[in-house]
Design a protein around this motif. Structure first.
Motif, PDB file in Angstrom:
ATOM      1  N   SER A  27     -23.137  -3.783 -30.040  1.00  0.00           N
ATOM      2  CA  SER A  27     -23.646  -3.641 -28.671  1.00  0.00           C
ATOM      3  C   SER A  27     -22.677  -2.944 -27.724  1.00  0.00           C
ATOM      4  O   SER A  27     -23.051  -2.603 -26.601  1.00  0.00           O
ATOM      5  CB  SER A  27     -24.006  -5.014 -28.096  1.00  0.00           C
ATOM      6  N   HIS A  28     -21.441  -2.751 -28.165  1.00  0.00           N
ATOM      7  CA  HIS A  28     -20.467  -2.030 -27.336  1.00  0.00           C
ATOM      8  C   HIS A  28     -19.871  -0.852 -28.111  1.00  0.00           C
ATOM      9  O   HIS A  28     -18.712  -0.484 -27.925  1.00  0.00           O
ATOM     10  CB  HIS A  28     -19.356  -2.981 -26.886  1.00  0.00           C
ATOM     11  N   HIS A  61     -27.901   0.248 -22.459  1.00  0.00           N
ATOM     12  CA  HIS A  61     -28.505   1.084 -23.497  1.00  0.00           C
ATOM     13  C   HIS A  61     -28.032   0.663 -24.888  1.00  0.00           C
ATOM     14  O   HIS A  61     -28.834   0.549 -25.831  1.00  0.00           O
ATOM     15  CB  HIS A  61     -28.160   2.555 -23.251  1.00  0.00           C
ATOM     16  N   SER A  62     -26.718   0.424 -25.012  1.00  0.00           N
ATOM     17  CA  SER A  62     -26.155   0.062 -26.305  1.00  0.00           C
ATOM     18  C   SER A  62     -26.608  -1.333 -26.737  1.00  0.00           C
ATOM     19  O   SER A  62     -26.882  -1.579 -27.916  1.00  0.00           O
ATOM     20  CB  SER A  62     -24.621   0.121 -26.233  1.00  0.00           C
ATOM     21  N   MET A  63     -26.715  -2.247 -25.778  1.00  0.00           N
ATOM     22  CA  MET A  63     -27.170  -3.602 -26.078  1.00  0.00           C
ATOM     23  C   MET A  63     -28.624  -3.585 -26.565  1.00  0.00           C
ATOM     24  O   MET A  63     -28.981  -4.274 -27.530  1.00  0.00           O
ATOM     25  CB  MET A  63     -27.040  -4.479 -24.835  1.00  0.00           C
ATOM     26  N   THR A  64     -29.458  -2.812 -25.892  1.00  0.00           N
ATOM     27  CA  THR A  64     -30.853  -2.704 -26.311  1.00  0.00           C
ATOM     28  C   THR A  64     -30.947  -2.117 -27.709  1.00  0.00           C
ATOM     29  O   THR A  64     -31.727  -2.589 -28.548  1.00  0.00           O
ATOM     30  CB  THR A  64     -31.643  -1.846 -25.318  1.00  0.00           C
ATOM     31  N   ALA A  65     -30.154  -1.097 -27.973  1.00  0.00           N
ATOM     32  CA  ALA A  65     -30.153  -0.485 -29.303  1.00  0.00           C
ATOM     33  C   ALA A  65     -29.704  -1.485 -30.369  1.00  0.00           C
ATOM     34  O   ALA A  65     -30.235  -1.488 -31.491  1.00  0.00           O
ATOM     35  CB  ALA A  65     -29.240   0.740 -29.319  1.00  0.00           C
ATOM     36  N   LEU A 111     -38.416  -0.227 -28.551  1.00  0.00           N
ATOM     37  CA  LEU A 111     -37.607  -0.187 -27.338  1.00  0.00           C
ATOM     38  C   LEU A 111     -38.065  -1.201 -26.292  1.00  0.00           C
ATOM     39  O   LEU A 111     -37.254  -1.932 -25.723  1.00  0.00           O
ATOM     40  CB  LEU A 111     -37.638   1.225 -26.742  1.00  0.00           C
ATOM     41  N   ASP A 112     -39.360  -1.260 -26.016  1.00  0.00           N
ATOM     42  CA  ASP A 112     -39.864  -2.153 -24.982  1.00  0.00           C
ATOM     43  C   ASP A 112     -39.609  -3.622 -25.328  1.00  0.00           C
ATOM     44  O   ASP A 112     -39.169  -4.403 -24.488  1.00  0.00           O
ATOM     45  CB  ASP A 112     -41.364  -1.920 -24.758  1.00  0.00           C
ATOM     46  N   ALA A 163     -20.706   3.517 -14.183  1.00  0.00           N
ATOM     47  CA  ALA A 163     -21.176   4.159 -15.413  1.00  0.00           C
ATOM     48  C   ALA A 163     -21.297   3.195 -16.585  1.00  0.00           C
ATOM     49  O   ALA A 163     -22.204   3.312 -17.401  1.00  0.00           O
ATOM     50  CB  ALA A 163     -20.233   5.309 -15.797  1.00  0.00           C
ATOM     51  N   ILE A 164     -20.404   2.239 -16.679  1.00  0.00           N
ATOM     52  CA  ILE A 164     -20.327   1.427 -17.892  1.00  0.00           C
ATOM     53  C   ILE A 164     -21.518   0.488 -18.048  1.00  0.00           C
ATOM     54  O   ILE A 164     -22.010   0.290 -19.166  1.00  0.00           O
ATOM     55  CB  ILE A 164     -18.990   0.653 -17.939  1.00  0.00           C
ATOM     56  N   PHE A 165     -22.008  -0.116 -16.975  1.00  0.00           N
ATOM     57  CA  PHE A 165     -23.132  -1.040 -17.118  1.00  0.00           C
ATOM     58  C   PHE A 165     -24.361  -0.340 -17.707  1.00  0.00           C
ATOM     59  O   PHE A 165     -25.086  -0.917 -18.521  1.00  0.00           O
ATOM     60  CB  PHE A 165     -23.484  -1.684 -15.777  1.00  0.00           C
TER      61      PHE A 165
END
Length: 248
Positions: free
Chosen positions: A99-100, A49-53, A63-64, A42-44
């Motif tokens: 990012s985390h 998602h959080s890193m991209t944000a 986003l892309d 689950a964490i990866f």
């Protein structure tokens, strides 16, 4: 728990109550993700998602574009934060926290009885992870093993000459040994990523590969490379002492 700044001293007794000396105490360097817990479950996904944000917010990208940049920097440097700092002047601590910034505890999954098994392993236990400090502490706390670790190197501490140098940097591995004040033969890296184990072996450490078929960092083969002293399918296999770790 502290980032290590000085040589460690013995703490665990031998059978019969006699303490090991600092000269023969085994030092276990444990990776975190997909070593002490199952981060692929689950964490990866949450980290991606959080890193991209975080990239989107830091650079005002869609986003892309943020996904492509995150992936490129991870492949090029082994950590997205390095590319963000090097090419965009982003503050590393701010980006790592951003990012985390998700709820970690509900996503942590590990093998049954990990804390009890870990207590049975004689020697000093140090965390060596490319993850951020705050995230790593929260995962260890959720696993109930934070108090069992005498120190931590997170990516926050992995700086050489002003630059972030995470695993598998040979310079980092040498710095770790210097800070421990220990001979490489006393140190065992327990890790799921083969390239990190290879570097550890090159500087003289012993190595344990925690092998999870199908995870992003495992390697696709089941053979044992010359730089892998022992391959296990779970940390429990190592902690229960079923097989010795091959030395130099």
């Amino acid at each position: 728990m502290r980032a290590l700044q000085a040589p460690i001293t013995p703490q665990h007794p031998r059978a019969g109550g006699r303490r090991r000396s600092a000269a023969d105490e085994t030092i276990w360097l444990f990776d975190l993700d997909n070593t002490l817990h199952d981060s692929s479950r689950a964490i990866f996904t949450a980290i991606n998602h959080s890193m991209t944000a975080a990239v989107m917010q830091s650079l005002n990208l869609d986003l892309d574009a943020a996904t492509q940049l995150r992936t490129r920097y991870w492949r090029q440097y082994g950590a997205t934060v390095i590319g963000m700092v090097r090419h965009h002047g982003v503050d590393a601590e701010t980006f790592l926290n951003l990012s985390h910034g998700f709820e970690i505890a509900p996503l942590v999954h590990s093998e049954h009885g990990l804390a009890a098994k870990l207590r049975r392993l004689p020697g000093r236990k140090i965390l060596l992870t490319n993850a951020p400090r705050k995230y790593a502490r929260e995962v260890l706390k959720t696993l109930g093993i934070l108090h069992q670790f005498d120190g931590m190197w997170s990516i926050n501490h992995m700086r050489l000459q002003g630059r972030i140098k995470p695993k598998p940097s040979p310079s980092l591995m040498k710095q770790v040994l210097a800070r421990l004040g220990a001979s490489a033969a006393r140190v065992v890296l327990v890790e799921d990523t083969l390239k990190n184990l290879k570097t550890a072996r090159q500087v003289g450490m012993r190595t344990v590969h925690v092998f999870h078929p199908g995870t992003p960092f495992s390697g696709k083969h089941r053979g044992r490379d010359s730089y892998v002293g022992l391959r296990v399918n779970s940390v429990g296999d190592l902690l229960l002492g079923r097989r010795p770790v091959r030395g130099s």
